[in-house]
Scaffold this motif. Sequence first.
Motif, PDB file in Angstrom:
ATOM      1  N   SER A 122      -0.851   8.781   7.715  1.00  0.00           N
ATOM      2  CA  SER A 122      -0.940   8.834   6.258  1.00  0.00           C
ATOM      3  C   SER A 122      -2.312   9.298   5.800  1.00  0.00           C
ATOM      4  O   SER A 122      -3.281   9.304   6.565  1.00  0.00           O
ATOM      5  CB  SER A 122      -0.657   7.453   5.663  1.00  0.00           C
ATOM      6  OG  SER A 122      -1.778   6.592   5.813  1.00  0.00           O
ATOM      7  N   ASP A 171       1.748   7.401   0.540  1.00  0.00           N
ATOM      8  CA  ASP A 171       1.893   8.777   0.038  1.00  0.00           C
ATOM      9  C   ASP A 171       2.479   9.696   1.111  1.00  0.00           C
ATOM     10  O   ASP A 171       2.010  10.814   1.327  1.00  0.00           O
ATOM     11  CB  ASP A 171       0.543   9.315  -0.448  1.00  0.00           C
ATOM     12  CG  ASP A 171       0.704  10.569  -1.314  1.00  0.00           C
ATOM     13  OD1 ASP A 171       1.772  10.718  -1.931  1.00  0.00           O
ATOM     14  OD2 ASP A 171      -0.240  11.390  -1.350  1.00  0.00           O
ATOM     15  N   MET A 220       0.847  -1.195   0.000  1.00  0.00           N
ATOM     16  CA  MET A 220       0.000   0.000   0.000  1.00  0.00           C
ATOM     17  C   MET A 220       0.882   1.244   0.000  1.00  0.00           C
ATOM     18  O   MET A 220       1.765   1.375   0.859  1.00  0.00           O
ATOM     19  CB  MET A 220      -0.908   0.019   1.236  1.00  0.00           C
ATOM     20  CG  MET A 220      -1.830   1.230   1.303  1.00  0.00           C
ATOM     21  SD  MET A 220      -2.781   1.303   2.849  1.00  0.00           S
ATOM     22  CE  MET A 220      -3.790  -0.170   2.703  1.00  0.00           C
ATOM     23  N   ASP A 221       0.670   2.118  -0.952  1.00  0.00           N
ATOM     24  CA  ASP A 221       1.402   3.376  -1.003  1.00  0.00           C
ATOM     25  C   ASP A 221       0.739   4.366  -0.056  1.00  0.00           C
ATOM     26  O   ASP A 221      -0.404   4.779  -0.257  1.00  0.00           O
ATOM     27  CB  ASP A 221       1.413   3.921  -2.433  1.00  0.00           C
ATOM     28  CG  ASP A 221       2.212   5.216  -2.551  1.00  0.00           C
ATOM     29  OD1 ASP A 221       2.835   5.617  -1.545  1.00  0.00           O
ATOM     30  OD2 ASP A 221       2.194   5.818  -3.642  1.00  0.00           O
ATOM     31  N   ALA A 274       5.992  10.201   1.182  1.00  0.00           N
ATOM     32  CA  ALA A 274       7.299  10.659   0.717  1.00  0.00           C
ATOM     33  C   ALA A 274       7.334  12.184   0.645  1.00  0.00           C
ATOM     34  O   ALA A 274       6.410  12.824   0.143  1.00  0.00           O
ATOM     35  CB  ALA A 274       7.613  10.072  -0.651  1.00  0.00           C
ATOM     36  N   GLU A 282       9.264   5.197   4.480  1.00  0.00           N
ATOM     37  CA  GLU A 282       8.218   5.731   3.605  1.00  0.00           C
ATOM     38  C   GLU A 282       8.626   7.049   2.944  1.00  0.00           C
ATOM     39  O   GLU A 282       7.808   7.670   2.271  1.00  0.00           O
ATOM     40  CB  GLU A 282       6.925   5.928   4.400  1.00  0.00           C
ATOM     41  CG  GLU A 282       6.290   4.637   4.899  1.00  0.00           C
ATOM     42  CD  GLU A 282       5.752   3.763   3.769  1.00  0.00           C
ATOM     43  OE1 GLU A 282       5.366   4.325   2.721  1.00  0.00           O
ATOM     44  OE2 GLU A 282       5.736   2.533   3.940  1.00  0.00           O
ATOM     45  N   LYS A 299      -4.231   7.681   3.998  1.00  0.00           N
ATOM     46  CA  LYS A 299      -5.155   6.541   3.994  1.00  0.00           C
ATOM     47  C   LYS A 299      -6.033   6.520   5.241  1.00  0.00           C
ATOM     48  O   LYS A 299      -7.049   5.822   5.266  1.00  0.00           O
ATOM     49  CB  LYS A 299      -4.373   5.225   3.886  1.00  0.00           C
ATOM     50  CG  LYS A 299      -3.488   5.109   2.653  1.00  0.00           C
ATOM     51  CD  LYS A 299      -4.283   5.120   1.369  1.00  0.00           C
ATOM     52  CE  LYS A 299      -3.371   4.912   0.161  1.00  0.00           C
ATOM     53  NZ  LYS A 299      -4.107   5.001  -1.120  1.00  0.00           N
TER      54      LYS A 299
END
Length: 262
Positions: A241, A4, A1-2, A6, A30, A243
């Motif tokens: 995150s 996001d 699962m990315d 970064a 990450e 998510k």
Amino acid sequence: MDLDLAGKTAVVTGASRGIGLAIAEALSAEGVRVVGAARTITSELEKTAHATVSVDLSSPEGATALVNTALDELGGIDILINNVGGGDIDQLALGGFLGTTDDQWRHALDVNLFSAVWTTRAALPSILDRRGAIVNISSVNAQLPATGPVGYSESKAALNAFGKRISEEFGARGVRVNTVSPGVVGTGTWRGANLVGARLAAARGLSHEELLAALPNQFEITSRRLTEPEEVAALVTFLVSGKASNIVGANLVIDGGTLKTS
């Protein structure tokens, strides 16, 4: 699962070992630029963090110095992990309520509650600008006040309430504040020589090995094992995150089933 993450920035307190180090490592993996804070900087933290700050967070001056350094290093703060806690081994009140001094009470509150209050207050303006996230590392002891050193459970319960307050005040402005409450975690605190686990064992007339073997039954851990630092770090990383963008003001327990009620 990315996730996001970064390019984001983070401050992690109590980051030299245990849960804090695992969180710093997970965030760095990450692509997060991490400033890791601890009184003693370890080689493991230096390998992981973008920058490190040696600081005592049991005073407001330490928290302000940390955040100012982090802002200089990072340019802004997206994520704050208030992980520092526990306290100096010689200050822990293991002798019961009547044997606990005012200084020991103050130490427990400064390390486990006010360190988060002071650091959050210093970092919040930048986190507000970036609509960032805060995670406070609490403990299931907040709901099990008869266990652990005097003052520890009480200060963690106050930390839970503090997280709720900040979440309610700033959640509508885009800042997500959540709490993670681990059960017994297999860190050096329990497994290391001359730390809390070893001292509790001695106080109870047990060998260190006997105490560690008894912990899953003593705490009625359904999974029959301790939680590992990397498992706590994975939960924290998900929480900060995008998510988890609608998880706000929650207290997420990771304890192998220690708490038997919701």
